[in-house]
Design a protein around this motif. Structure first.
Motif, mmCIF file in Angstrom:
data_model
loop_
_atom_site.group_PDB
_atom_site.id
_atom_site.type_symbol
_atom_site.label_atom_id
_atom_site.label_comp_id
_atom_site.label_asym_id
_atom_site.label_seq_id
_atom_site.Cartn_x
_atom_site.Cartn_y
_atom_site.Cartn_z
ATOM 1 N N LEU A 219 -56.617 -52.138 -7.150
ATOM 2 C CA LEU A 219 -56.611 -51.777 -5.734
ATOM 3 C C LEU A 219 -57.819 -52.345 -5.009
ATOM 4 C CD1 LEU A 219 -55.321 -48.091 -5.734
ATOM 5 C CD2 LEU A 219 -54.267 -50.047 -4.616
ATOM 6 N N GLY A 220 -58.966 -52.341 -5.679
ATOM 7 C CA GLY A 220 -60.146 -52.956 -5.099
ATOM 8 C C GLY A 220 -59.939 -54.441 -4.851
ATOM 9 N N ALA A 221 -59.211 -55.097 -5.758
ATOM 10 C CA ALA A 221 -58.923 -56.524 -5.596
ATOM 11 C C ALA A 221 -58.033 -56.760 -4.378
ATOM 12 C CB ALA A 221 -58.251 -57.058 -6.861
ATOM 13 N N VAL A 222 -57.084 -55.857 -4.124
ATOM 14 C CA VAL A 222 -56.224 -55.971 -2.939
ATOM 15 C C VAL A 222 -57.059 -55.864 -1.667
ATOM 16 C CG1 VAL A 222 -54.363 -54.860 -1.642
ATOM 17 C CG2 VAL A 222 -54.162 -55.117 -4.124
ATOM 18 N N VAL A 223 -57.959 -54.876 -1.638
ATOM 19 C CA VAL A 223 -58.820 -54.692 -0.462
ATOM 20 C C VAL A 223 -59.726 -55.911 -0.277
ATOM 21 C CG1 VAL A 223 -60.651 -53.281 0.557
ATOM 22 C CG2 VAL A 223 -58.763 -52.187 -0.663
ATOM 23 N N LEU A 224 -60.269 -56.443 -1.362
ATOM 24 C CA LEU A 224 -61.137 -57.629 -1.275
ATOM 25 C C LEU A 224 -60.371 -58.828 -0.741
ATOM 26 C CD1 LEU A 224 -63.866 -58.985 -1.824
ATOM 27 C CD2 LEU A 224 -63.119 -59.380 -4.184
ATOM 28 N N PHE A 225 -59.129 -58.973 -1.158
ATOM 29 C CA PHE A 225 -58.299 -60.084 -0.653
ATOM 30 C C PHE A 225 -58.125 -59.982 0.860
ATOM 31 C CE2 PHE A 225 -54.041 -61.482 0.644
ATOM 32 C CZ PHE A 225 -54.120 -62.828 0.335
ATOM 33 N N PHE A 226 -57.780 -58.784 1.344
ATOM 34 C CA PHE A 226 -57.636 -58.587 2.788
ATOM 35 C C PHE A 226 -58.951 -58.864 3.507
ATOM 36 C CE2 PHE A 226 -53.666 -56.299 1.920
ATOM 37 C CZ PHE A 226 -52.899 -56.650 3.025
ATOM 38 N N LEU A 227 -60.059 -58.460 2.899
ATOM 39 C CA LEU A 227 -61.362 -58.654 3.525
ATOM 40 C C LEU A 227 -61.684 -60.133 3.706
ATOM 41 C CD1 LEU A 227 -64.116 -57.718 4.558
ATOM 42 C CD2 LEU A 227 -64.866 -57.495 2.174
ATOM 43 N N ILE A 228 -61.498 -60.905 2.652
ATOM 44 C CA ILE A 228 -61.834 -62.335 2.727
ATOM 45 C C ILE A 228 -60.931 -63.054 3.727
ATOM 46 C CG2 ILE A 228 -61.879 -64.486 1.421
ATOM 47 C CD1 ILE A 228 -62.658 -62.843 -1.039
ATOM 48 N N VAL A 229 -59.622 -62.815 3.618
ATOM 49 C CA VAL A 229 -58.681 -63.466 4.532
ATOM 50 C C VAL A 229 -58.927 -63.015 5.968
ATOM 51 C CG1 VAL A 229 -56.245 -63.727 5.160
ATOM 52 C CG2 VAL A 229 -56.935 -63.777 2.748
ATOM 53 N N GLY A 230 -59.144 -61.699 6.152
ATOM 54 C CA GLY A 230 -59.365 -61.177 7.499
ATOM 55 C C GLY A 230 -60.614 -61.725 8.149
ATOM 56 N N LEU A 231 -61.697 -61.863 7.366
ATOM 57 C CA LEU A 231 -62.929 -62.425 7.926
ATOM 58 C C LEU A 231 -62.739 -63.876 8.341
ATOM 59 C CD1 LEU A 231 -65.749 -60.927 5.658
ATOM 60 C CD2 LEU A 231 -65.319 -60.436 8.066
ATOM 61 N N LEU A 232 -62.006 -64.638 7.527
ATOM 62 C CA LEU A 232 -61.737 -66.033 7.878
ATOM 63 C C LEU A 232 -60.925 -66.123 9.169
ATOM 64 C CD1 LEU A 232 -60.910 -67.530 4.345
ATOM 65 C CD2 LEU A 232 -62.988 -67.876 5.695
ATOM 66 N N VAL A 233 -59.922 -65.253 9.298
ATOM 67 C CA VAL A 233 -59.084 -65.262 10.502
ATOM 68 C C VAL A 233 -59.884 -64.819 11.722
ATOM 69 C CG1 VAL A 233 -57.077 -64.183 11.608
ATOM 70 C CG2 VAL A 233 -56.945 -64.904 9.214
ATOM 71 N N SER A 234 -60.818 -63.869 11.498
ATOM 72 C CA SER A 234 -61.578 -63.329 12.628
ATOM 73 C C SER A 234 -62.437 -64.384 13.312
ATOM 74 C CB SER A 234 -62.464 -62.175 12.161
ATOM 75 O OG SER A 234 -63.540 -62.646 11.352
ATOM 76 N N PHE A 235 -62.822 -65.426 12.573
ATOM 77 C CA PHE A 235 -63.633 -66.483 13.160
ATOM 78 C C PHE A 235 -62.769 -67.465 13.959
ATOM 79 C CE2 PHE A 235 -66.506 -65.084 9.776
ATOM 80 C CZ PHE A 235 -67.693 -64.964 10.495
ATOM 81 N N LEU A 236 -61.451 -67.412 13.710
ATOM 82 C CA LEU A 236 -60.536 -68.275 14.452
ATOM 83 C C LEU A 236 -59.996 -67.583 15.696
ATOM 84 C CD1 LEU A 236 -58.520 -69.793 11.443
ATOM 85 C CD2 LEU A 236 -60.471 -70.803 12.651
ATOM 86 N N LYS A 237 -59.833 -66.249 15.572
ATOM 87 C CA LYS A 237 -59.349 -65.478 16.710
ATOM 88 C C LYS A 237 -60.498 -64.668 17.311
ATOM 89 C CE LYS A 237 -54.583 -65.039 15.057
ATOM 90 N NZ LYS A 237 -53.472 -64.090 14.793
ATOM 91 N N LYS A 238 -60.429 -64.444 18.590
ATOM 92 C CA LYS A 238 -61.525 -63.788 19.300
ATOM 93 C C LYS A 238 -61.269 -62.303 19.572
ATOM 94 C CE LYS A 238 -63.573 -67.762 19.542
ATOM 95 N NZ LYS A 238 -64.746 -68.044 18.686
#
Length: 571
Positions: A219-238
């Motif tokens: 479950l921690g790995a699932v949360v970490l996956f969302f975190l990494i992908v979400g942070l990358l997307v956050s720099f593309l979207k404002k």
């Protein structure tokens, strides 16, 4: 759960931290014990005063405070309550984190301090943020990284005047150290890890990835996956709220920094690294908070989906928590250490032995002593400078040696055993030490001032056996000793001789006692055809003898002689 454990969850470092905290009331200088982590010792010592159980309650309170701090962060960052609820469940599914809490380790407190620093940062309480970070190096050595990150954070927020406060904790502890230890720079000069090469060897760079189920969990790995992908997307979207992005990035950098640092130390064998997966949990609570914040952002327009995700996570967590190795069952190795400690205590009392030296914390726990007690009969002592330490020993003093700490931390190599008389030896079947080299042994050694003459053999009973090694590579035979009496000043020697003139030397043999209580005696084999086991008690009844050859030799006759001798004790 704690009350159901047969032994402490962590019988090594966890017990050592407990003993250091408890000894503060006798020797306050332990408040500056670098290895013990001074801030952790200060906060946990009031709980340790009342015993090990209340000491564990301190870490349970730390876990509760971690959850409350996380919930406060979720409220400030507008995370949906249903998503916030998954935090404690996911955290408890991680085996290393849960065992750290119940084992009395220092990592949970550090994780709490990380979350508190994030809370102060998001609320723009920069002065308190700096003061808190200044103390983190005294909670865990990884706090030095937090101080460096704090400098960057304060520069980012243009809080230049606050930066000097990041060193206030170091200044305070250095001044205390200067007065008490006469060493202002004690944090560096007495660092137990500084420049130390690992005594445990080294591993590979992917060690923590390979062991992710222990320190991260599925479950921690699932949360970490969302975190990494979400942070990358956050720099593309404002549209990702700036406070959420900043705190998520801050917590992720801490988690990744700790993980990468320990991967480097283990891969290079520096700073006494042992590749302990539990070290990666120090930034875990922060990573989970950051991940849940990002998941809230990802599901911002999908309320039903976020509810389904939360319920699935909670349900999965309950299933994962049920699979944790708790309550803790005592392993054969741990039982052997505790049995040996109690035996040595009885022997020392009967023979008025001045001191018993050991290293394993479980010995102190089993005899109700304290690891840091330098006045009692039982004392922890390393033997890295063997000849110097040997001069300090008194005749009749005992040493409890075991395979896990004996060669490394204690520094007593097996080739030095010839300087002592072996009184007792236990080898639990099928157990291995941390380096993976069998077998695990626990021995009681006695130091005698003068070389001892050969013992006088009083009586001898011998059985001769001829048998065959089967294709299974395992030979087993039963034999029985008659009931024989011996005086209190005599002891028993069991000797096993195998004719190896026409047969290969076995890898090992094991002598197992067959009795109603299930007591087991095992004996390790060396590169010889004759092995001996000395026992202080009288052993009679049925025995099993196992001879194991890993080379798959063909069936052939093995002439084996098993004898028991009654010998006069030597002092």
């Amino acid at each position: 759960m704690h009350h159901l454990n047969e032994v402490p969850v962590d019988v090594g470092d966890g017990l050592a931290h407990y003993f250091i905290a408890q000894q503060v009331f006798t020797e306050p200088v332990n408040l500056l014990n670098h290895w013990g982590k001074p801030l952790f010792t200060l906060l946990s010592s009031p709980f340790s005063y009342f015993g090990f159980t209340t000491y564990i309650y301190f870490n349970i309170l730390v876990f509760a405070a971690t959850c409350l701090t996380a919930f406060r962060l979720f409220t400030i960052l507008n995370v949906r309550p249903i998503l916030s609820c998954i935090f404690p469940f996911v955290l408890l599914t991680v085996p290393d984190y849960t065992t750290n809490v119940l084992g009395g380790m220092t990592e949970p407190l550090f994780g709490l301090l990380v979350l508190l620093s994030a809370l102060l940062l998001v609320r723009k309480k920069f002065m308190y943020f700096a003061l808190l970070l200044s103390l983190t190096p005294f909670s865990r050595s990884e706090g030095q990284f937090l101080v460096l990150l704090g400098i960057i954070a304060l520069l980012y927020y243009k809080q230049f005047k606050i930066i000097p406060l990041l060193f206030s904790g170091f200044l305070l502890y250095s001044l205390i150290g200067g007065l008490v230890l006469n060493d202002f720079w004690w944090y560096f000069t007495q660092n137990p890890y500084q420049g130390a090469e690992s005594i445990y060897g080294r591993g590979d760079w992917l060690h923590y990835y390979t062991n992710r189920n222990s320190h991260l969990g599925p479950l921690g790995a699932v949360v970490l996956f969302f975190l990494i992908v979400g942070l990358l997307v956050s720099f593309l979207k404002k549209n990702f709220p700036k406070p959420s992005k900043e705190i998520s990035l801050y917590l992720f950098i801490i988690y990744a920094g700790i993980l990468l640092t320990h991967s480097y130390l283990w891969a290079t064998g520096n700073s006494g690294a042992a590749g302990l997966s539990r070290l990666a949990t120090q930034g875990l609570p922060g990573m989970l908070v950051a991940g849940i914040v990002v998941i809230n952002y990802v599901f911002s327009q999908r309320i039903v989906l976020s509810q389904v995700f939360s319920l699935v996570c909670i349900g999965w967590s309950v299933f994962q928590i049920d699979k944790l190795p708790l309550p803790k069952k005592a392993s054969p190795n741990e039982l052997a250490v505790m049995e040996t400690g109690k035996w040595a205590k009885e022997y020392a009392e009967q023979h008025n032995t001045p001191n018993v030296f050991y290293y394993h914390p479980l010995v102190a726990y089993s005899v109700h002593s304290n690891l840091k007690n330098t006045e009692g009969r039982f004392q922890q002592r390393p033997f890295h400078f063997f000849e110097e330490e040997l001069q300090r020993l008194k005749g009749g003093e005992l040493i409890i040696w075991e395979s896990h700490f004996g060669d490394r931390e204690m520094g007593l190599k097996k080739d030095l055993f010839t300087r002592f008389t072996e009184l007792k030896s236990i080898t639990p079947m099928g157990q291995y030490i941390v380096s993976g080299q069998p077998p695990y042994e626990v021995k009681v050694l006695r130091y005698d001032l003068q070389p001892l003459s050969a013992p006088q053999e009083i009586k001898k009973y011998t059985d001769s056996i001829t048998t065959t090694i089967s294709s299974t590579d395992l030979y087993k035979t039963l034999f029985e000793f008659e009931e024989k009496e011996k005086a209190d000043d005599q002891y028993t020697r069991i000797r096993i001789t195998i004719d190896t003139e026409t047969n290969p030397v076995p890898d090992f043999i094991a002598l197992l006692k067959q009795n109603d209580t299930g007591e087991t005696i095992t004996l390790e084999i060396g590169e010889s055809n004759q092995w001996e086991l000395y026992l202080d008690e009288t052993y009679t009844g049925k025995y099993e003898l196992f001879i194991y050859n890993p080379n798959g030799v063909e069936a052939q006759d093995i002439r084996t002689t098993v004898s028991r001798s009654i010998l006069q004790k030597r002092y």
